[in-house]
Design a protein around this motif. Structure first.
Motif, mmCIF file in Angstrom:
data_model
loop_
_atom_site.group_PDB
_atom_site.id
_atom_site.type_symbol
_atom_site.label_atom_id
_atom_site.label_comp_id
_atom_site.label_asym_id
_atom_site.label_seq_id
_atom_site.Cartn_x
_atom_site.Cartn_y
_atom_site.Cartn_z
ATOM 1 N N LEU A 164 0.860 -1.253 -0.149
ATOM 2 C CA LEU A 164 -0.135 -0.040 -0.046
ATOM 3 C C LEU A 164 0.789 1.260 0.003
ATOM 4 O O LEU A 164 0.564 2.180 -0.549
ATOM 5 C CB LEU A 164 -1.045 -0.106 1.345
ATOM 6 N N GLY A 165 2.158 1.104 0.617
ATOM 7 C CA GLY A 165 2.959 2.409 0.562
ATOM 8 C C GLY A 165 3.385 2.602 -0.754
ATOM 9 O O GLY A 165 3.586 3.958 -1.385
ATOM 10 N N TRP A 166 3.568 1.368 -1.709
ATOM 11 C CA TRP A 166 4.186 1.630 -3.035
ATOM 12 C C TRP A 166 2.932 2.276 -3.801
ATOM 13 O O TRP A 166 3.077 3.156 -4.431
ATOM 14 C CB TRP A 166 4.667 0.328 -3.465
ATOM 15 N N LEU A 167 1.711 1.774 -3.550
ATOM 16 C CA LEU A 167 0.655 2.044 -4.584
ATOM 17 C C LEU A 167 0.131 3.474 -4.115
ATOM 18 O O LEU A 167 0.177 4.401 -4.999
ATOM 19 C CB LEU A 167 -0.608 1.249 -4.085
ATOM 20 N N SER A 168 0.143 4.093 -2.852
ATOM 21 C CA SER A 168 -0.024 5.356 -2.034
ATOM 22 C C SER A 168 0.793 6.388 -2.890
ATOM 23 O O SER A 168 0.540 7.316 -3.335
ATOM 24 C CB SER A 168 -0.148 5.561 -0.820
ATOM 25 N N SER A 169 2.118 6.169 -2.647
ATOM 26 C CA SER A 169 3.310 7.035 -3.250
ATOM 27 C C SER A 169 2.861 7.140 -4.488
ATOM 28 O O SER A 169 3.249 8.174 -5.064
ATOM 29 C CB SER A 169 4.594 6.455 -2.775
ATOM 30 N N GLY A 170 2.807 5.918 -5.628
ATOM 31 C CA GLY A 170 2.532 6.246 -6.990
ATOM 32 C C GLY A 170 1.532 6.936 -7.086
ATOM 33 O O GLY A 170 1.615 7.731 -8.217
ATOM 34 N N LEU A 171 0.143 6.577 -6.488
ATOM 35 C CA LEU A 171 -0.711 7.993 -6.698
ATOM 36 C C LEU A 171 -0.587 9.368 -6.416
ATOM 37 O O LEU A 171 -0.866 10.211 -7.228
ATOM 38 C CB LEU A 171 -1.903 7.459 -5.989
ATOM 39 N N ALA A 172 0.276 9.436 -5.350
ATOM 40 C CA ALA A 172 0.497 10.746 -4.942
ATOM 41 C C ALA A 172 1.459 11.457 -6.255
ATOM 42 O O ALA A 172 1.397 12.476 -6.261
ATOM 43 C CB ALA A 172 1.305 10.982 -3.563
ATOM 44 N N ALA A 173 2.594 10.491 -6.556
ATOM 45 C CA ALA A 173 3.795 11.287 -7.531
ATOM 46 C C ALA A 173 3.093 11.474 -8.786
ATOM 47 O O ALA A 173 3.179 12.691 -9.464
ATOM 48 C CB ALA A 173 4.793 9.871 -7.691
ATOM 49 N N VAL A 174 1.962 10.624 -9.283
ATOM 50 C CA VAL A 174 1.404 11.095 -10.576
ATOM 51 C C VAL A 174 0.512 12.042 -10.409
ATOM 52 O O VAL A 174 0.209 12.940 -11.435
ATOM 53 C CB VAL A 174 0.260 9.797 -10.774
ATOM 54 N N ALA A 175 -0.338 12.294 -9.045
ATOM 55 C CA ALA A 175 -1.256 13.454 -9.268
ATOM 56 C C ALA A 175 -0.076 14.715 -8.918
ATOM 57 O O ALA A 175 -0.722 15.947 -9.486
ATOM 58 C CB ALA A 175 -1.780 13.347 -7.640
ATOM 59 N N LEU A 176 0.944 14.579 -8.523
ATOM 60 C CA LEU A 176 1.807 15.836 -8.333
ATOM 61 C C LEU A 176 2.313 16.052 -9.728
ATOM 62 O O LEU A 176 2.518 17.192 -10.151
ATOM 63 C CB LEU A 176 2.873 15.531 -7.381
ATOM 64 N N THR A 177 2.875 15.059 -10.523
ATOM 65 C CA THR A 177 3.592 15.243 -11.847
ATOM 66 C C THR A 177 3.493 14.254 -12.644
ATOM 67 O O THR A 177 4.138 13.593 -12.970
ATOM 68 C CB THR A 177 5.408 15.261 -11.593
ATOM 69 N N PRO A 178 1.905 14.469 -13.280
ATOM 70 C CA PRO A 178 1.426 13.342 -14.110
ATOM 71 C C PRO A 178 2.483 13.180 -15.280
ATOM 72 O O PRO A 178 2.271 11.829 -15.984
ATOM 73 C CB PRO A 178 0.140 13.990 -14.597
ATOM 74 N N ARG A 179 3.418 13.899 -15.746
ATOM 75 C CA ARG A 179 4.222 13.607 -16.944
ATOM 76 C C ARG A 179 5.437 13.073 -16.671
ATOM 77 O O ARG A 179 6.225 12.943 -17.626
ATOM 78 C CB ARG A 179 4.084 14.969 -18.058
ATOM 79 N N ASN A 180 5.752 13.000 -15.288
ATOM 80 C CA ASN A 180 6.885 12.473 -15.156
ATOM 81 C C ASN A 180 6.958 11.009 -15.235
ATOM 82 O O ASN A 180 6.165 10.049 -14.774
ATOM 83 C CB ASN A 180 7.200 12.981 -13.470
ATOM 84 N N ARG A 181 8.107 10.436 -16.004
ATOM 85 C CA ARG A 181 7.959 9.161 -16.304
ATOM 86 C C ARG A 181 8.391 8.290 -15.089
ATOM 87 O O ARG A 181 7.915 7.157 -14.620
ATOM 88 C CB ARG A 181 9.158 8.823 -17.216
ATOM 89 N N THR A 182 8.981 8.745 -14.083
ATOM 90 C CA THR A 182 9.479 8.272 -12.979
ATOM 91 C C THR A 182 8.227 8.019 -11.785
ATOM 92 O O THR A 182 7.752 6.769 -11.392
ATOM 93 C CB THR A 182 10.459 8.964 -12.090
#
Length: 448
Positions: free
Chosen positions: A12-30
């Motif tokens: 869940l840490g990986w999933l929530s971090s990924g969701l937060a990262a995409v919400a923050l920078t949706p065009r960032n490949r990382t």
């Protein structure tokens, strides 16, 4: 993998971090790779639980076992993509991109090969869960063995990802190394904790805190990645604001320069032409011969004025650039320079790109050559232009002493701003005494 509720915490840490990262920078490949890793790893965990509750010898049980491996390997491939592009979302070497793509393909082909060639399938790599494979074909046993080797190589994938991150750290500037140090330290801590966990299992030594501590560290690692992606996003936002300011200032300076050129040159020449035509008009009545001489002066000065005006226009955007393309424009411009300047534009001759892309490549080459002649007098300078319908790449390389501390001067900073405004990448490498390389890559896809 063990189907254990405690594993849900890091997943869940990986999933929530990924969701937060995409919400923050949706065009960032990382950020997108981090989200993909979270989704795939959670999906693998759920499939593993479902597979453990079904008859392994049944068709559904076999499919679930293979799907578990596909999702888990896909998650690992996504983790490798995260580590190889962290934090800006860009592959800094072509081989890292190819390696992550190969891993993504193997994530599907490996388990698929097991499905058709292995006589037994297991859940999560645990031999105790082995069950007959109803889809096994005896003739494809070697293929199944190869697929099993791919699945068993999971730890090597993570080692490869950390190795890519370490190589990126070595190649980076001191400022970027500080950002890369956090995930490297986190990966090192995870490795130490994993050794402790494995050692406790092998030696039957009870270490009560080792597994929970490892799972906690595993769940916090994507948070460390998220912090880096967030910091990168803020830095890019600041760089963008500063870049816009520099571009506006540069455009204003260009306008003032053009105004000075027109006022001090062309305007004065036009005023002189006006005076001469008035003089010729007066002379025409009294002395036609002298009027003819004056008109000859008018024609001569008019030609000079046209040439000066062409020089001013050429500094903005040379006509040959619009008419014949960037390759022809560079060859025309640099042909007047010393023989030590060579142009290799064969790979781009006859090809066209959007006008803004071509103009940016043109000015990168001109400014790069100007810098090389200024800081490396007498050095050989080579301009290379190549590309395809998706991108245009221009390089200026010299064999002089290198730019040294001037490598980030205002001229090059302006070029970087201009290139990045088109979604491209700009690189300056200087290594005395082997000279300097200025490279700009301009992707056409960024305009679509």
């Amino acid at each position: 993998m063990n189907v254990d509720a405690g594993v849900a915490v890091p997943l869940l840490g990986w999933l929530s971090s990924g969701l937060a990262a995409v919400a923050l920078t949706p065009r960032n490949r990382t950020a997108r790779a981090l989200l993909a890793a979270g989704v795939l790893l959670v999906g693998s965990w759920l499939c593993e639980g479902a597979a453990a509750g079904t008859d392994g010898a049944s068709a559904s049980g076999a499919f679930l076992r293979v799907l578990t491996d596909v999702l888990f390997l896909g998650g690992l491939a996504s983790v490798v993509a995260v580590l190889s592009t962290y934090p800006d979302g860009r592959f800094d070497r072509a081989w890292t991109r190819v390696a992550t793509q190969v891993l993504a393909v193997l994530a599907v082909l490996g388990p698929a090969a097991q499905l058709v060639g292995s006589s037994e399938l297991v859940v999560g790599g645990e031999p105790s869960t082995a069950a007959p494979n109803p889809f096994a074909i005896d003739a494809l046993t070697p293929l199944g063995a190869a697929g099993g080797a791919v699945v068993a190589s999971e730890p090597a994938w993570l080692v490869l990802g950390v190795g890519m991150l370490g190589a990126r750290f070595v190649r980076s500037s001191p400022a970027d190394r500080r950002e890369l140090l956090r995930p490297l330290a986190g990966a090192g801590l995870l490795a130490v904790l994993l050794v402790v966990v494995v050692t406790s299992w092998v030696t039957d030594t009870a270490v009560a805190v080792s597994v929970p501590l490892f799972l906690l560290a595993l769940g916090l690692f994507p948070v460390v990645l998220l912090v880096g992606i967030s910091a990168q996003s803020r830095r890019l936002a600041g760089d963008l604001a500063a870049s816009r300011g520099r571009l506006a200032a540069a455009e204003d300076e260009v306008r003032r320069s053009i105004e000075r050129d027109l006022h001090d040159g062309v305007q004065q020449q036009l005023m002189a032409l006006l005076s001469l035509t008035e003089l010729a008009a007066r002379q025409l009545r009294r002395d036609p011969v002298r009027a003819e001489l004056t008109l000859a002066d008018v024609r001569s000065q008019a030609r000079d004025t046209v040439e000066d005006l062409r020089e001013v226009v050429s500094g903005i955007r040379p006509p040959v650039l619009a008419d014949s393309g960037v390759a022809a424009a560079l060859e025309s411009r640099l042909a007047r320079l010393p023989e030590t300047v060579q142009v290799d534009a064969d790979a781009a001759r006859g090809m066209r790109w959007p006008p803004g892309i071509e103009a940016t490549a043109y000015f990168v080459a001109c400014e790069g050559v100007t810098n090389a002649l200024k800081h490396a007098s007498g050095a050989r300078v080579r301009v290379t232009l190549e590309g395809d319908p998706d991108q245009l790449v221009v390089e200026v390389r010299d064999d002089g002493p290198g730019l040294g501390t001037t490598a980030n001067g205002t001229g090059l900073a302006g070029l970087r701003d201009r290139v990045e405004s088109w979604g491209g990448t700009f690189e300056v490498r200087t290594d005395a005494p082997r000279g300097t390389l200025v490279r700009a890559r301009l992707p056409v896809g960024a305009l679509r």
